[in-house]
Design an enzyme around this catalytic site. Structure first.
Site, PDB file in Angstrom:
ATOM      1  N   SER A   1      49.105  -1.703  66.291  1.00  0.00           N
ATOM      2  CA  SER A   1      48.071  -2.724  66.203  1.00  0.00           C
ATOM      3  C   SER A   1      46.775  -2.227  65.552  1.00  0.00           C
ATOM      4  O   SER A   1      45.966  -3.042  65.123  1.00  0.00           O
ATOM      5  CB  SER A   1      47.757  -3.249  67.598  1.00  0.00           C
ATOM      6  OG  SER A   1      47.204  -2.237  68.405  1.00  0.00           O
TER       7      SER A   1
ATOM      8  N   SER B   1      50.238   2.305  68.720  1.00  0.00           N
ATOM      9  CA  SER B   1      49.298   1.554  67.890  1.00  0.00           C
ATOM     10  C   SER B   1      48.329   2.394  67.069  1.00  0.00           C
ATOM     11  O   SER B   1      47.653   1.852  66.190  1.00  0.00           O
ATOM     12  CB  SER B   1      48.499   0.580  68.757  1.00  0.00           C
ATOM     13  OG  SER B   1      49.305  -0.517  69.096  1.00  0.00           O
TER      14      SER B   1
ATOM     15  N   LYS C   1      37.878  -0.050  66.414  1.00  0.00           N
ATOM     16  CA  LYS C   1      38.821  -1.167  66.454  1.00  0.00           C
ATOM     17  C   LYS C   1      38.148  -2.342  67.187  1.00  0.00           C
ATOM     18  O   LYS C   1      37.294  -2.121  68.071  1.00  0.00           O
ATOM     19  CB  LYS C   1      40.067  -0.684  67.211  1.00  0.00           C
ATOM     20  CG  LYS C   1      41.270  -1.593  67.200  1.00  0.00           C
ATOM     21  CD  LYS C   1      42.456  -0.881  67.886  1.00  0.00           C
ATOM     22  CE  LYS C   1      43.659  -1.765  68.082  1.00  0.00           C
ATOM     23  NZ  LYS C   1      44.795  -1.016  68.694  1.00  0.00           N
TER      24      LYS C   1
END
Lengths: 490, 488
Positions: free
Chosen positions: A155, A178, A80
């Site tokens: 996210s 997330s 990420k």
């Protein structure tokens, strides 16, 4: 769809190790898949083709020379955009870190590379992890592979979208859901480990006491492989736990008979879409059929979880994001005449609206005069929520519930109403507040063809049990084997 | 000097009483910084001693250097504080360019030490200054403003250096007391070895909280805070200035504003930095990146047993056991290195007062000239003892011995050889002394008469004449004996 990207990372690794596949071939293939499809998904913010192929070549040479390059040898992985690597930029999808090159890699990245993994790129996210749709990104809007008109969740939306479309291992981070919520929306398996199980060194902090890095993949087996490598005490992270190392892959079993799952009644009370509820109930029936005991349990403080999460995460974020001040690195406004303006302009220009909203909330709740009413009270409720789980885990081995009350929603549909957007987190935030592990896995689809995810929450450091519960389910079902329609045109 | 006279009036001001409290920052002497493994050292090129953690880079985390807990606990035990069994760190949030994370890791509501006291002596009177607390925190970096340019630079070598902040109760009543208190803390920290207390390098600095009130009142007046004072004389002059400023304000019927002020040592004045209306709300909250610290009873006992002799105990030993005058004891106990030197000399020769004289007069003179510590003079204790012995054994006179000592710094030649080369060896040869005496008597017949008439002072004059003729080398005992024999 290309041939190998449909296979499990474990299978691919074994083939590379025995020489029937080369890492270079596998890596080339995954880049081909990305270049075919990612213009539609925008899951990746950066790809590292050159360095990845170089790393893959080295792995192949080592294998040819009879050496063992490690348990992940030759397998592609991504991180990420809030996880530091020396490769490329590390900007957490924020303007304020545009162009920032980290001089050091996160511990998890080091570990995966040392295990022979090949870093292929960084995935998109909501800025600093704040959001549930990956729409709050300075980079792009990632789409859901099952319906490109829908969000991938967030996210870690880029990681979940990439896992669904390209397979392999994608590291996300989970502060309030997330990893799990986007995994649910994209029909993949995502694990948020126990707080402290995985080092946070090199993870750009959102809320330090809640953040945890974890793997997103198609299957529990692949998550087990990844977790075996990234977990463990890190001398550079004081909050990483001193617990013995586990080989989650070896510990994986389908023998789950005799386990008990609790159905927390508060998680089914309202706001769950009927189709989601139906898929979860079917999953519960399947577990029953696998010999798992099912029992209704109560987590009485559930209704306080979301406000508690909002307060604590915002408070910590307001402090964690203070370092982005335009002085030492990152975006600096050139419109300033004094120090005060340098700060306010740099931060005003660099942060997006959701990040600013949370900094304001966090600054407010920590202010003198409000601290007791908000932050201190939230910390007290947090202890009660943790206690709820401790009590429940005396009776059952894990709890089962939906990951999100709704499936993936259309792009832009919740952007203008942050409170509505916060609601999709209500079933995931408790695990972060309690510090316990949670996993989301695909358990079916809505009539519109959108994936539905089931969530299991377990005792601290019982990731093995959660992974086996999911593994047993996946060996009896094929939801995780279905491929998203976005690949069909490629 | 005008300030000086003002102070004297403050201590005994008929109307106003000053109330002062100090927050003293002591840099702890550790190998590495408090939350990363960068060296804790001074004087390197800017930003040479930094890493992702002390630069506050994205994703970097703090890890506590356990040594700072030990040093703080030792300081707490020595000052009679209650050392916490459980302590934690908090974040103090504010923006400043020398603070790379936008917050300072400090301690808020559960400091490592609470309470304690420091004994000071001012004008011959003992006084106890109570401590509120001591807490650990990280130092900030330094902003460097480029002369003549609208530019500033930041050096983060100091960022993350461990600090112990020692907060006193408002028990101090004069600038002199404040400076004395700070001196006493410095000496104590030096004895404990927890800090080098090098004030020029900023290892010891303080903030002074100052207020005044009508004499006899028990309420505290509005206080101002003077930030970052780094010398004893500045503590004194800054407090003096600020107290007289406050008195002038009050006597003119004006209110004191609670504010932070900066002391300008060049102009000797204080200036307002920021008022209460701009006062920071530091938004303290528990540091989530660090786990709480527990200090076991066993560790505390170990530290307690390992405590060295402290300044007050050393003073007591020197005055009571060794019968040294208070002045000598005070001077010798200011610096533990000097005391250790003195004690090493005593192991060789049991003459505490003689050793003290030599150190205080001759060795200190050299230290002041060279601006170095006693250990850097090139004069090991056994060499000082050597020259003391030479004087005792009448190989050289006291006066010539002091000249010989001057040649001994950084010189390891045998003392006899230095005496010989200087030609100052003591003369005990009766023949040589006798001829010098005969000359002197011939030249000063009236002195001889005076001696015969019982004027003892005249003997000293004659002795001086002999010394002059022997260039100070004559054995004074022998000269006296001969004067007696020849005249009386």
């Amino acid at each position: 769809m290309t041939e190998n990207t449909s296979k499990s990372a474990v299978e691919i690794h074994n083939k590379i190790k025995e020489g029937s596949l080369t890492s270079v071939g596998v890596v080339q293939e995954v880049f081909q898949a990305i270049s075919n499809t990612d213009s539609k998904l925008e899951a990746f913010t950066e790809v590292y083709k050159e360095s990845a192929l170089e790393a893959a070549k080295k792995i192949d040479q080592q294998i040819a020379a009879g050496e063992d390059p490690g348990p992940l040898a030759g397998v592609p992985f991504s991180i990420k955009a809030n996880i530091c690597s020396q490769e490329g930029e590390t900007d957490a999808a924020s303007q304020i870190l545009k162009g920032f090159n980290s001089p050091y890699p996160a511990t998890v990245v080091n570990k995966l590379i040392e295990a022979g993994g090949v870093l292929i790129g960084k995935t998109n996210m909501d800025e600093f992890g704040m959001g549930s749709s990956t729409e709050n990104s300075s980079k792009s809007t990632t789409k859901n592979p099952w319906d490109t008109g829908c969000v991938p969740g967030g996210s870690s939306g880029g990681a979940a979208s990439a896992a669904s479309a390209y397979g392999y291992i994608h590291l996300g981070s989970d502060t309030g859901g997330s990893i799990r919520q986007p995994s649910s929306y994209c029909g993949v398996t995502g694990l948020k480990p126990t707080y402290g199980r995985v080092s946070r060194f090199g993870l750009l902090a959102f809320a330090s006491s809640l953040d945890q890095i974890g793997p997103i993949s198609r299957t529990a087996e692949e998550c087990a492989l990844a977790l075996s490598i990234i977990s463990g005490k890190d001398p550079r992270d004081s909050t990483s736990a001193e617990v013995p190392h586990e080989n989650y892959l070896e510990n994986l079993t389908t023998e789950i008979e005799g386990s008990t799952l609790g159905i927390p009644k508060e998680y089914f009370e309202e706001g769950i879409e009927p189709e989601v509820r139906q898929r979860i109930e079917e999953t519960i029936d399947q577990y029953r059929a696998l010999g798992v005991g099912i029992e209704e349990v109560s987590l009485p403080h559930t209704s306080y979880a979301n406000p508690t999460y909002v307060l604590i995460s915002a408070a910590e974020a307001s402090s964690n994001l203070s370092r982005y001040d335009g002085i030492h690195y990152g975006h600096r406004s050139d419109q300033s005449v004094d120090l005060e303006q340098l700060y306010s302009n740099s931060r005003g220009e660099g942060f997006g609206p959701e990040v600013k909203r949370r900094i304001l909330v966090g600054t407010f709740v920590l202010s003198s005069g409000y601290y007791d009413a908000f932050y201190r009270k939230a910390m007290k409720v947090r202890r009660l929520i943790r206690k709820d789980f401790e009590d429940v885990f005396k009776k059952v081995d894990a709890v089962i519930c939906p990951t999100s009350p709704v499936p993936a929603f259309p792009l832009g549909s919740r952007l203008d109403d942050p409170l509505k957007l916060y609601l999709v987190d209500i079933l995931t935030v408790s695990a972060n507040l309690a510090g316990i592990p949670g996993i989301s896995f695909p358990c079916g689809f809505t009539s519109a063809g959108l994936p539905v995810g089931t969530q299991l929450l377990g005792r601290p450091f019982e990731e093995s049990r959660l992974l086996s519960l999911v593994h047993a389910f996946q060996s009896q079902s094929d939801h995780h084997l279905r491929r998203p329609p976005v690949l069909e045109g490629s | 000097m005008a300030q000086k006279s003002k102070t004297q009036s403050i201590a005994s001001h008929p109307k106003w009483e000053a109330v002062l409290g100090l927050e003293v920052h002591v840099q702890l002497q550790t190998q590495t910084k408090i939350f990363c493994r960068c060296p804790n050292s001074y004087g390197q090129s800017p930003n040479a001693l930094t890493c992702p953690t002390c630069l506050g880079l994205p994703g970097a985390l703090p890890v506590l250097n356990e040594k700072v807990v030990e040093l703080a606990a030792i300081a707490g035990l020595a000052l009679g504080s209650k050392v916490a069994e459980f302590t934690k760190f908090d974040r103090k949030n504010y923006f400043y360019p020398d603070l790379p994370k936008g917050y300072q890791i400090s301690q808020f509501d559960q400091p490592i030490c609470e309470g304690g006291e420091v004994q000071i002596q001012v004008d011959g009177k003992e006084k106890t200054i109570r401590l509120v607390r001591m807490h650990l925190e990280e130092d900030a970096g330094k902003n460097i403003h480029i002369e003549g340019k609208p530019q500033s630079r930041v050096d983060l070598n100091r960022a993350g250096v461990p600090l112990l902040e020692i907060v006193s109760e408002p028990d101090l009543r004069s600038p002199l007391e404040a400076a004395t208190y700070m001196r006493k803390l410095r000496t104590t920290m030096l004895y404990l070895g927890v800090s080098d207390c090098n004030m020029e390098e900023g290892s010891l600095r303080c903030d002074c909280n100052i207020s005044i009130r009508p004499r006899g009142s028990t309420e505290l007046g509005t206080r101002t805070e003077l930030k970052n004072i780094n010398s004893f004389s500045f503590v004194q002059s800054a407090c003096e200035y600020e107290i007289s400023r406050q008195i002038q304000m009050r006597e003119a019927g004006r209110e004191i504003i609670q504010e932070t002020r900066l002391y300008d040592s060049v102009k000797n004045e204080t200036r307002s930095m920021r008022g209460k209306e701009e006062a920071h709300d530091y938004r303290y909250f528990p540091e989530p990146d660090l786990t709480p610290v527990t200090i076991s009873k066993e560790d505390l006992n170990t530290y307690k047993k390992g405590l060295p002799e402290l300044p007050d105990q050393a003073f007591e030993r020197l005055t009571s056991d060794l019968d040294l005058p208070q002045y000598d004891a005070e001077v010798l106990t200011q610096d533990p290195e000097v005391l250790r030197y003195f004690d090493s000399c005593r192991e060789e020769i049991d003459e505490p007062k003689k050793i003290s004289n030599w150190i205080i007069n001759d060795v200190f003179q050299r230290m002041n000239e060279m601006k170095v510590g006693i250990g850097s003079l090139g004069l090991p204790p056994e060499r000082l003892v050597g020259i003391i012995r030479s004087v005792e054994e009448k190989k050289v006179s006291v006066a010539n011995g002091r000249e010989v000592l001057k040649k001994m710094f950084g010189n390891d030649q045998p003392i006899e050889k230095i005496i010989e080369e200087m030609g100052v060896g003591m003369i005990s040869d009766d023949g040589l002394i006798e001829s010098a005496l005969a000359e002197a008597m011939e030249e000063h017949p009236h002195v001889v008469e005076d001696i015969k008439n019982g004027k003892d002072a005249a003997k000293n004059f004659l002795m001086g004449q002999v010394m002059k003729r022997t260039r100070g080398k004559a054995n004074p005992g022998q000269v006296m004996k001969l004067i007696q024999e020849r005249i009386l």
